[in-house]
Scaffold this motif. Structure first.
Motif, PDB file in Angstrom:
ATOM      1  N   ILE B  37      52.171  85.420  13.813  1.00  0.00           N
ATOM      2  CA  ILE B  37      51.180  86.176  14.212  1.00  0.00           C
ATOM      3  C   ILE B  37      51.088  87.598  13.863  1.00  0.00           C
ATOM      4  CG2 ILE B  37      51.591  84.291  16.759  1.00  0.00           C
ATOM      5  CD1 ILE B  37      53.610  86.612  17.162  1.00  0.00           C
ATOM      6  N   ALA B  38      50.302  88.323  13.933  1.00  0.00           N
ATOM      7  CA  ALA B  38      49.285  89.555  14.334  1.00  0.00           C
ATOM      8  C   ALA B  38      50.201  89.517  12.792  1.00  0.00           C
ATOM      9  CB  ALA B  38      50.264  90.176  15.353  1.00  0.00           C
ATOM     10  N   LYS B  41      46.030  93.884  13.288  1.00  0.00           N
ATOM     11  CA  LYS B  41      46.222  93.822  14.671  1.00  0.00           C
ATOM     12  C   LYS B  41      44.644  93.473  15.282  1.00  0.00           C
ATOM     13  CE  LYS B  41      48.840  93.340  17.302  1.00  0.00           C
ATOM     14  NZ  LYS B  41      49.404  93.111  17.699  1.00  0.00           N
ATOM     15  N   GLU B  52      42.762  87.381  10.199  1.00  0.00           N
ATOM     16  CA  GLU B  52      42.553  87.133  11.483  1.00  0.00           C
ATOM     17  C   GLU B  52      41.110  86.623  12.316  1.00  0.00           C
ATOM     18  OE1 GLU B  52      45.815  87.954  13.564  1.00  0.00           O
ATOM     19  OE2 GLU B  52      46.692  88.785  11.977  1.00  0.00           O
ATOM     20  N   ARG B 204      49.211  97.374   6.078  1.00  0.00           N
ATOM     21  CA  ARG B 204      49.256  97.164   7.759  1.00  0.00           C
ATOM     22  C   ARG B 204      50.569  98.046   7.704  1.00  0.00           C
ATOM     23  NH1 ARG B 204      50.099  95.579  13.546  1.00  0.00           N
ATOM     24  NH2 ARG B 204      51.507  93.861  13.084  1.00  0.00           N
ATOM     25  N   GLU B 244      47.436 100.019  19.821  1.00  0.00           N
ATOM     26  CA  GLU B 244      47.186  98.709  20.811  1.00  0.00           C
ATOM     27  C   GLU B 244      47.602  99.091  22.211  1.00  0.00           C
ATOM     28  OE1 GLU B 244      48.071  94.344  20.496  1.00  0.00           O
ATOM     29  OE2 GLU B 244      49.249  95.108  20.613  1.00  0.00           O
TER      30      GLU B 244
END
Lengths: 168, 294
Positions: B37-38, B41, B52, B204, B244
Motif C-alpha cells: 500500500i501507499a 501518497k 495509485e 518518493r 499527510e
C-alpha cells in the motif's frame, strides 16, 4: 501410552471468529472488524494461541484502513498480532458459561506484553465458545496515537473477541 | 514416528512455554497475503500521475495551484501574484478502476481520464504495480470569435496515453517509470510534433510517517531541436514535499512547468529549471468515502 496421549491432547481449532476494535471519539467513532483470525486451544494443557493478520481489519473508510496499516500498525513490518498463553479457570466437563482468564503474552506492533484477559468460555454441543472484551493501551505497544483533524483518538481502545472452536 | 510423537508430546507436557510457542508456529505457517500500500501518497507525484488508484467508492477532490516564476523577483512577490489553477475530481469505481475530470485555467481546458491498475505489487507475489491511464483534453481557449483563423472542435482536442510502472522498495522508498505519449490534433508542424513521446521518472522518500520528499523528471524523447525562441520547450523537473494529515494530502512543489495536465507538462514547459525559472505550487487532495460497507 502413545494412544493415551493422542486422545488426551485434544485440540480445538477456530472455526469462526472475529476480533473487533472500537475507539470512541467526539467527531467519529472508529471501528474495525477482522474475521481472518486463527486460533488453537489445547484442552489438555489449556494452552491457547491466536494470530491476527493486521491488514485484514476492515474499516468503513478505506483511507483510514490504509493509514492504520501504513502509519500506525506498520503492517508491512509487523504483519501479525499474536497471543500465546493459558486459559485459567476452565473445566471442559462443566456445562454452561464459565468465567475464565487468558494469561500470557500479547504481541502487537513488535512489542510483547504480559497480559491477563478476562472472558467467558462455554462448551455446547461439542463446540467451544469464547468471548472477551478488554482494553489495549496504544502506548504500551509503541503505537502512535492517531489524530482526527486536531483531536487525538482515545489512548485506549476496546477489543472484542468472539471465537467459536471445533474439536479436532 | 509414533515414538517421536510420544517424545514430542512428553516435551510439550513438561515444557508448556515451548508448547505455546510451537502451537503459535502451527498458526503462522502461511505467509500473509499483503498487497503493498501507499507506493505514493497521492494520485499525482508532482506534475505527473502516479500508479495509485482511489479505493472503490471513494472520491478525491484535487486542487492544484502553480504560482508565477520565483525569479521574477520582488515585483511580483516572487511569482505569487500569478495563479494557475486546476480543480479536479477522481472517483474510484472499483479499487482498480478510476475516472477523473478536471478543469485547468491555462487554456481554459477540460480533461477527462480513465485509470486502471493492471497489477498491484504484493509481497512474494508481484514485484511491481502497473497502472495505465488514458486522457482526453479539450481546450476552450481561444474563443471562436477571438481567433483570426477558424478553429474546429478537433483542433482543440489532444490525447495522452501512458503506462506507469512503480515499485515500493521498502517502507520509505518508491520509484516509478512512466512512458507516455501526447497527441495533439493541431500543432504548428514546422516547430512542433503532433505526437510527442516522453519518459517520466519519479521517486518518493518518506522522512517521517506523514512527511515525504518527492522528485520527478519528464524526459522528452523526440523534442524538435533548433526551435525559434517562442517554441523553445524544456523537460519538466520538479521537487516536492508530501504532507499527510488525515483525509488530506498537501503536496508542496517547486517546478519549471506550469502544466497541471500531462499535455501541458510534456509539450508546453517553457521554463528552464536550471536557469531558475521555477514555480512554487501545491496540490491539495481531500478524500471522501461515498459508499459504506456492511
Amino acid at each position: 501410552m502413545v494412544m493415551a496421549f493422542s486422545v488426551l491432547a485434544q485440540k480445538y481449532v477456530l472455526d469462526e471468529g472475529s476480533i473487533t476494535f472500537f475507539s470512541e471519539a467526539t467527531l467519529e467513532n472508529i471501528q474495525a472488524k477482522n474475521t481472518k483470525v486463527t486460533s488453537i486451544f489445547n484442552s489438555t494443557t489449556n494452552e491457547i494461541v491466536f494470530s491476527v493478520p493486521n491488514n485484514q481489519f476492515q474499516f468503513e473508510k478505506k483511507l483510514m484502513q490504509q493509514h492504520f496499516n501504513e502509519k500506525y500498525m506498520e503492517s508491512e513490518k509487523y504483519p501479525r498480532s499474536t497471543f500465546s498463553g493459558t486459559l485459567e479457570g476452565f473445566n471442559l466437563s462443566i456445562v454452561g458459561t464459565q468465567h475464565v482468564k487468558a494469561i500470557g503474552k500479547i504481541s502487537i506492533h513488535g512489542v510483547t506484553q504480559s497480559v491477563e484477559i478476562p472472558g467467558t468460555a462455554e462448551v455446547r454441543s461439542g463446540n467451544l465458545f469464547m468471548e472477551s472484551v478488554f482494553m489495549i493501551k496504544l502506548t504500551d505497544y509503541k503505537i502512535k496515537i492517531p489524530q482526527l483533524l486536531w483531536q487525538n483518538i482515545a489512548e485506549e481502545i476496546e477489543v472484542t473477541v468472539s471465537f467459536t472452536y471445533k474439536s479436532q | 514416528m509414533k515414538s517421536l510423537f510420544a517424545f514430542i508430546s512428553l516435551v510439550y507436557f513438561f515444557h508448556p512455554s515451548i508448547a505455546q510457542d510451537d502451537l503459535l508456529q502451527e498458526l503462522i505457517t502461511e505467509p500473509i497475503e499483503a498487497p503493498v500500500i501507499a507506493t505514493f501518497k497521492g494520485t499525482r507525484v508532482i506534475n505527473g500521475q502516479s500508479v495509485e488508484t482511489k479505493p472503490g467508492g471513494s472520491l478525491e477532490f484535487i486542487f492544484s495551484h502553480r504560482f508565477g516564476r520565483i525569479n521574477e523577483g520582488a515585483y511580483t512577490l516572487w511569482g505569487l501574484d500569478d495563479a494557475f489553477v486546476r480543480l479536479g475530481f477522481e472517483y474510484g469505481i472499483t479499487d482498480r478502476l478510476g475516472v477523473g475530470l478536471g478543469r485547468t485555467s491555462v487554456d481554459k481546458s477540460y480533461d477527462a481520464y480513465l485509470r486502471y491498475k493492471i497489477v498491484g505489487q504484493a509481497a512474494g507475489k508481484m514485484p511491481l504495480t502497473i497502472t495505465t491511464l488514458g486522457t482526453m483534453n479539450y481546450k476552450t481557449s481561444p474563443k471562436q470569435g477571438d481567433s483570426t483563423t477558424p478553429i474546429d472542435v478537433e483542433d482543440r482536442i489532444s490525447y495522452v496515453a501512458q503506462v506507469l510502472v512503480a515499485r515500493k522498495f521498502n517502507q520509505n522508498f518508491s520509484l516509478q517509470v512512466n512512458p507516455l505519449l501526447v497527441h495533439r490534433n493541431t500543432v504548428d508542424q514546422a516547430y512542433e510534433n503532433n505526437t510527442d513521446f516522453a519518459l517520466g521518472l519519479a521517486g518518493r522518500h518518506k522522512i517521517t510517517r506523514s512527511l515525504a520528499i518527492t522528485g520527478e523528471y519528464i524526459y522528452r524523447l523526440n523534442a524538435k531541436p533548433n526551435s525559434p525562441p517562442d517554441y523553445i520547450r524544456y523537460d519538466a523537473v520538479g521537487f516536492g514535499v508530501d504532507i499527510e494529515t488525515g483525509g488530506h494530502v498537501f503536496q508542496l512543489v517547486f517546478t519549471n512547468s506550469l502544466g497541471l495536465i500531462e499535455r501541458a507538462v510534456v509539450t508546453e514547459t517553457t521554463g528552464n529549471f536550471w536557469d531558475g525559472d521555477i514555480h512554487f505550487g501545491f496540490n491539495i487532495t481531500r478524500t471522501f468515502q461515498l459508499t459504506r460497507k456492511r
